[in-house]
Design an enzyme around this catalytic site. Structure first.
Site, PDB file in Angstrom:
ATOM      1  N   TRP A 163       0.863  -1.186   0.000  1.00 49.80           N
ATOM      2  CA  TRP A 163       0.000   0.000   0.000  1.00 49.80           C
ATOM      3  C   TRP A 163       0.898   1.234   0.000  1.00 49.80           C
ATOM      4  O   TRP A 163       1.690   1.443   0.924  1.00 49.80           O
ATOM      5  CB  TRP A 163      -0.913  -0.019   1.223  1.00 49.80           C
ATOM      6  CG  TRP A 163      -1.873   1.133   1.304  1.00 49.80           C
ATOM      7  CD1 TRP A 163      -2.481   1.771   0.264  1.00 49.80           C
ATOM      8  CD2 TRP A 163      -2.334   1.783   2.501  1.00 49.80           C
ATOM      9  NE1 TRP A 163      -3.304   2.779   0.733  1.00 49.80           N
ATOM     10  CE2 TRP A 163      -3.233   2.814   2.098  1.00 49.80           C
ATOM     11  CE3 TRP A 163      -2.075   1.608   3.855  1.00 49.80           C
ATOM     12  CZ2 TRP A 163      -3.860   3.648   3.018  1.00 49.80           C
ATOM     13  CZ3 TRP A 163      -2.708   2.432   4.769  1.00 49.80           C
ATOM     14  CH2 TRP A 163      -3.600   3.438   4.357  1.00 49.80           C
ATOM     15  N   ARG A 166      -2.606   6.947   0.628  1.00 46.49           N
ATOM     16  CA  ARG A 166      -3.849   7.460   0.067  1.00 46.49           C
ATOM     17  C   ARG A 166      -3.538   8.795  -0.613  1.00 46.49           C
ATOM     18  O   ARG A 166      -3.160   9.755   0.049  1.00 46.49           O
ATOM     19  CB  ARG A 166      -4.902   7.646   1.164  1.00 46.49           C
ATOM     20  CG  ARG A 166      -6.247   8.110   0.657  1.00 46.49           C
ATOM     21  CD  ARG A 166      -7.252   8.254   1.788  1.00 46.49           C
ATOM     22  NE  ARG A 166      -7.680   6.965   2.285  1.00 46.49           N
ATOM     23  CZ  ARG A 166      -7.280   6.421   3.440  1.00 46.49           C
ATOM     24  NH1 ARG A 166      -6.421   7.076   4.216  1.00 46.49           N
ATOM     25  NH2 ARG A 166      -7.719   5.244   3.827  1.00 46.49           N
ATOM     26  N   GLU A 252      -9.975  -4.583  10.353  1.00 47.02           N
ATOM     27  CA  GLU A 252      -9.136  -3.446  10.759  1.00 47.02           C
ATOM     28  C   GLU A 252      -9.566  -3.021  12.159  1.00 47.02           C
ATOM     29  O   GLU A 252     -10.759  -2.826  12.418  1.00 47.02           O
ATOM     30  CB  GLU A 252      -9.308  -2.276   9.789  1.00 47.02           C
ATOM     31  CG  GLU A 252      -8.505  -1.034  10.163  1.00 47.02           C
ATOM     32  CD  GLU A 252      -8.717   0.108   9.188  1.00 47.02           C
ATOM     33  OE1 GLU A 252      -8.662   1.280   9.637  1.00 47.02           O
ATOM     34  OE2 GLU A 252      -8.953  -0.158   7.984  1.00 47.02           O
ATOM     35  N   GLU A 257      -7.098   7.212  15.837  1.00 51.42           N
ATOM     36  CA  GLU A 257      -6.951   7.836  14.533  1.00 51.42           C
ATOM     37  C   GLU A 257      -7.400   9.291  14.648  1.00 51.42           C
ATOM     38  O   GLU A 257      -8.565   9.572  14.895  1.00 51.42           O
ATOM     39  CB  GLU A 257      -7.785   7.110  13.477  1.00 51.42           C
ATOM     40  CG  GLU A 257      -7.627   7.669  12.081  1.00 51.42           C
ATOM     41  CD  GLU A 257      -8.370   6.850  11.039  1.00 51.42           C
ATOM     42  OE1 GLU A 257      -7.983   6.908   9.851  1.00 51.42           O
ATOM     43  OE2 GLU A 257      -9.331   6.154  11.401  1.00 51.42           O
ATOM     44  N   GLU A 355      -0.972   9.770   7.071  1.00 48.90           N
ATOM     45  CA  GLU A 355      -1.495   9.809   5.709  1.00 48.90           C
ATOM     46  C   GLU A 355      -2.421  11.002   5.501  1.00 48.90           C
ATOM     47  O   GLU A 355      -2.746  11.738   6.442  1.00 48.90           O
ATOM     48  CB  GLU A 355      -2.258   8.510   5.422  1.00 48.90           C
ATOM     49  CG  GLU A 355      -3.380   8.254   6.414  1.00 48.90           C
ATOM     50  CD  GLU A 355      -4.059   6.910   6.202  1.00 48.90           C
ATOM     51  OE1 GLU A 355      -4.517   6.658   5.062  1.00 48.90           O
ATOM     52  OE2 GLU A 355      -4.156   6.135   7.171  1.00 48.90           O
TER      53      GLU A 355
END
Length: 391
Positions: A163, A166, A252, A257, A355
């Site tokens: 990955w 994003r 997940e 976060e 990210e």
């Protein structure tokens, strides 16, 4: 011979008395009372205490006549003061309504948590007959100046997930460093946009994953200070999916976060994400998982009175069972998730991803150009993982 009366002096005196008199004939009191408070009080407590009993001399106001002193804010002497700053304010008022006030702070600070057990303040949830043992392969104090490649991935080409990030935020391993007792993940704006895999990237972050697997029953915690940008600061568990050999379920587990700042273009549901403890459980929709036709989630959160970038917070998670997950902030239970959208009975990787998000897009702020290293960096003081053993 009689002395003559000084009529002008007497008349002046009378007028003065009248001017100082109230309507009922009493002398008006225009003098404010006085009150003096103590200097600020600082108390230090151990890491597992929730507060401190503090006694102090209660301020009492004085006046040229009777006066009453009351506390208008704070906690009285002899009460338990919580961690942080409590402002005590006292007000004195006399019979004529004149007032004065003063304030002082009681500042209670807590020691850093011990590295010998999970951080619990107040009630200890450790089951009877059990003790916590550190899982060294999933723990790191980040001392020294060397990134431990034996414990952690920081290169997306080797971590097995492939990955890149994003868009427009690209994960780059050179944004990861260890210094001053921290794992540092630094954000950046590229001088010139980069094109990788036919995608244009304008900003850089990074992702760090554990090499060892983490599973149910363990306690995970980190001491983290978020960066101040629109980019994220996270601590979570990522799970691999394999449509051929399994597991087919794509899970997940987000422990924390958050983002460094929000702005006018931030999605309404995320307006608190710069001052939040946000957790979530996901079962993602993937082609070979025929049991679900859309991603499912069950979140939990605690809104904070401070921004996540203002100081270090200790975020903890007891993955107690496949159906019960408890979340701790600075050693205290804040929220929980029960009956998530799938049984969380798989093993995953501890993950720290910095990210970009489309729901908190890059705006015109100049922090990427003008911010200091500290402003642009998410810092992890330590990561600790614990498992239960018999005493």
């Amino acid at each position: 011979m009689k002395k003559k009366c000084n009529c002008l002096f007497i008349m002046s005196l009378i007028l003065s008395l009248v001017a100082c008199s109230s309507d009922d004939g009493n002398i008006e009191d225009n003098e404010n009372p006085t009150i003096a408070c103590l200097d600020n009080i600082t108390i230090n407590i151990d890491a597992i205490s929730s507060g401190a009993v503090v006694t102090y001399e209660t301020p009492v106001g004085t006046d040229n006549s009777s006066a009453e002193t009351t506390m208008t804010n704070g906690l009285a002497s002899g009460e338990t003061f919580p961690v942080g700053t409590t402002t005590n304010t006292f007000r004195v008022q006399d019979a004529s309504g004149n007032t004065a006030s003063c304030s002082f702070d009681v500042i209670v600070t807590r020691d850093e948590p011990s590295g010998n057990a999970p951080y619990f303040v107040g009630d200890d949830p450790t089951p009877s007959g059990k003790k916590w043992a550190k899982v060294e392969t999933l723990s790191d104090e980040f001392d020294g100046t060397t990134f431990d490649d034996s414990k952690w991935h920081r290169n997306t080409a080797t971590d097995g997930f492939n990955w890149l990030g994003r868009p427009p935020g690209l994960f780059e391993s050179d944004n990861v460093s260890v210094s001053d007792g921290n794992l540092n993940v630094t954000t950046e704006k590229f001088d010139t946009p980069k094109v990788v895999n036919n995608t244009t990237w304008t900003h850089g972050g990074a992702i760090v994953r554990s090499k060892e697997l983490a599973g149910p029953g363990q306690f995970y915690e980190c001491r983290m200070k978020a960066n101040k940008t629109i980019m994220s600061s996270t601590f979570w568990l990522s799970f691999k999916q394999n449509c051929n050999t399994g597991p087919v379920r794509k899970l997940e587990l987000d422990i924390q976060e958050c983002v460094g700042r929000v702005h006018s273009e931030t999605a309404a549901w995320a307006e608190d994400f710069a001052n939040i403890y946000a957790s979530n459980t996901w079962r993602h929709n993937r082609d070979c998982d025929t049991e679900v036709n859309e991603s499912r989630q069950k979140p939990g959160k605690t809104i904070l009175s401070e921004k996540n970038s203002e100081r270090y917070f200790v975020y903890g998670c007891w993955w107690k069972s496949p159906t019960e997950i408890l979340f701790y902030l600075d050693g205290e239970l804040t929220h929980s998730i029960t009956n998530p959208p799938a049984d969380f009975d798989l093993e995953g990787h501890i993950t720290m991803a910095i990210e970009t998000y489309d729901w908190n897009p890059i705006d015109d702020a100049t922090i990427f150009e003008t911010g200091s290293f500290d402003d642009l960096t998410t810092k992890y003081d330590w990561i600790r993982t614990w498992k239960l053993e018999d005493k």
